[in-house]
Motif scaffolding. Structure first.
Motif, mmCIF file in Angstrom:
data_model
loop_
_atom_site.group_PDB
_atom_site.id
_atom_site.type_symbol
_atom_site.label_atom_id
_atom_site.label_comp_id
_atom_site.label_asym_id
_atom_site.label_seq_id
_atom_site.Cartn_x
_atom_site.Cartn_y
_atom_site.Cartn_z
ATOM 1 N N LEU A 1 0.891 -1.126 -0.019
ATOM 2 C CA LEU A 1 0.018 -0.093 0.016
ATOM 3 C C LEU A 1 0.932 1.312 -0.009
ATOM 4 C CD1 LEU A 1 -2.824 1.301 0.417
ATOM 5 C CD2 LEU A 1 -2.452 1.142 2.828
ATOM 6 N N THR B 1 1.548 5.393 -0.182
ATOM 7 C CA THR B 1 0.396 6.513 0.155
ATOM 8 C C THR B 1 1.745 7.805 0.087
ATOM 9 O OG1 THR B 1 -0.635 5.019 1.743
ATOM 10 C CG2 THR B 1 -0.831 7.380 1.792
ATOM 11 N N VAL B 2 1.072 8.755 -0.643
ATOM 12 C CA VAL B 2 2.014 10.012 -0.477
ATOM 13 C C VAL B 2 1.569 10.684 0.691
ATOM 14 C CG1 VAL B 2 1.865 12.339 -1.472
ATOM 15 C CG2 VAL B 2 1.265 10.410 -3.099
ATOM 16 N N ILE B 3 2.690 10.765 1.486
ATOM 17 C CA ILE B 3 2.735 11.341 2.999
ATOM 18 C C ILE B 3 3.273 12.788 2.793
ATOM 19 C CG2 ILE B 3 2.952 9.266 3.838
ATOM 20 C CD1 ILE B 3 6.028 10.020 4.678
ATOM 21 N N THR C 1 9.374 -1.984 4.278
ATOM 22 C CA THR C 1 8.515 -0.644 4.493
ATOM 23 C C THR C 1 9.340 0.351 4.770
ATOM 24 O OG1 THR C 1 6.604 -2.080 5.263
ATOM 25 C CG2 THR C 1 6.729 -0.038 5.902
ATOM 26 N N VAL D 1 10.048 4.880 3.689
ATOM 27 C CA VAL D 1 9.686 6.136 2.994
ATOM 28 C C VAL D 1 10.727 6.407 1.671
ATOM 29 C CG1 VAL D 1 9.494 8.968 3.006
ATOM 30 C CG2 VAL D 1 8.813 7.477 4.990
ATOM 31 N N PHE E 1 5.107 6.764 1.139
ATOM 32 C CA PHE E 1 5.417 5.621 2.100
ATOM 33 C C PHE E 1 4.944 4.354 1.464
ATOM 34 C CE2 PHE E 1 3.512 3.222 5.937
ATOM 35 C CZ PHE E 1 4.740 3.102 6.391
ATOM 36 N N ASN F 1 4.272 0.703 2.001
ATOM 37 C CA ASN F 1 4.045 -0.284 3.364
ATOM 38 C C ASN F 1 3.960 -1.611 2.741
ATOM 39 O OD1 ASN F 1 1.433 0.118 6.101
ATOM 40 N ND2 ASN F 1 3.308 -0.902 5.693
#
Lengths: 105, 267
Positions: free
Chosen positions: B19, B21-23, B66, B68, B91, B93
């Protein structure tokens, strides 16, 4: 993350709004590795954890603020680089970066 | 099905998945879901960024890692391209057990290979039938050190080995490496390497034939002698040559030097 699924299912069936919080990075010693996750619903119910109990309370506060529109999704940092290190710091002296986002996707 | 629903199905079915995700960046909270051999789902906001990140995520899944990563808005990854350009922090994951490397033989080469395998993210299991050699003290970097013959170990764990896993047989001892090869061939393991000189290898093939292992499809799975031809001499160099071969087999490359090939470095 897997341990959150059942509770999230239940909350979604009840049409609760949910925030997902995940550890994305740690510096120094951290109690949980990146990927550690917790979810918070609009009633303040919690499942999972992002630390050894050190910062969960503060994450709930941020999560509820996010649902109330008082803050945007993003990274919240806890630990010695934080001004409030003593309020919500980690006993191990490390720093954790937690990403919060609404679970609406 | 929403991205989250698909994600939760894959987690429950133990399908390896990342998964992403733009953090930090233009589309904070945008998600992309990636699994090997399945179409990516969702978007981080730019098709080229999606393609590059999805490609990297497959590698992260392989390694069970996992963390960044930083990209340019269109997936740029090199420092020159990222200069003066806003970055997107994502990120990744990953949800996949780390791949396993079973190393048979508690020999000099074993610690170097175990170290190199840890660097690549493997769960490393060292196995030898000789109690005085297979000790934690000699292999502190290994996740498990087992005193066992290959047969019982494959009976116990063979079924759980997948194409992401590796078996390296370093014993040079026919009474150990023949059953190890036989056991490994009965699994779906993605890489089987067997150490030994060309002479040892020829003799081993004879012994394997004696126990009925002569199917060309089986023999084609054996990387024997083990490793890439990079002129490795020391245990450490040999470990690099073995790990290089494992990566090249996984990606289906011939492993020439980048200088002598053409086209994009990352595909």
């Amino acid at each position: 993350m897997k341990e959150l699924l059942t509770d999230i299912d239940r909350w979604q069936r009840d049409a609760k709004r949910i925030v997902l919080a995940r550890v994305v990075d740690i510096e120094g010693s951290g109690p949980r590795d990146p990927g550690a996750a917790m979810a918070v619903n609009e009633d303040g119910e919690v499942v999972g954890s992002v630390s050894g109990g050190c910062v969960e309370g503060a994450v709930v506060t941020e999560a509820l603020a996010l649902l109330a529109g008082e803050r945007q999704p993003g990274v919240v940092t806890f630990g010695y680089s934080d001004d409030e290190a003593f309020a919500v710091g980690l006993t191990c002296g490390g720093t954790i970066h937690v990403f919060l986002q609404p679970l609406d996707w | 099905m929403s991205i989250y629903e698909t994600f939760s199905v894959r987690l429950r079915e133990r399908t390896p998945v990342a998964l992403i995700t733009v953090i930090d960046g233009p589309r904070v909270g945008a998600n992309l879901l990636v699994s090997p051999r399945l179409d990516p789902l969702g978007s981080l906001g730019n098709p080229e960024l999606d393609r590059i990140v999805a490609r990297d995520a497959l590698g992260e899944i392989e390694a069970g890692r996992t963390g960044v990563r930083h990209y340019g808005p269109e997936g740029q990854t090199t420092p020159e391209d990222l200069e003066d350009s806003p970055t997107v922090k994502v990120f990744i994951n990953s949800f996949a057990p780390p791949p396993t490397m079973l190393i048979f033989g508690a020999v000099d080469f074993t610690s170097a290979l175990a170290n190199a395998a840890k660097l690549l993210g493997y769960h490393v299991v060292v196995c030898d039938a000789r109690e005085i050699f297979a000790t934690r003290r000699r292999f502190p970097m290994a996740d498990e050190v087992l005193v066992s013959w290959p047969g019982p170990l494959f009976e116990q764990r063979g079924a759980s080995l997948t194409s992401r896993d590796a078996v390296c047989i370093l014993t040079h001892d026919p009474k150990f490496d023949v059953p190890a090869v036989a056991g490994a061939l009965r699994t779906r393991v993605g890489y089987i390497g067997v150490m030994g000189s060309r002479k040892t290898n020829a003799k081993r093939l004879e012994r394997l034939a004696e126990v009925g292992i002569s199917d060309p499809n089986d023999l084609a799975r054996l990387m024997s002698p083990i490793g890439l031809d990079i002129g490795a001499r020391t245990p450490e160099e040999t470990a690099v040559s073995i790990c290089g071969e494992i990566i090249a087999r996984r990606t289906g490359r011939n492993a020439p030097s980048l200088r002598d090939s053409s086209g994009p470095i990352h595909r």
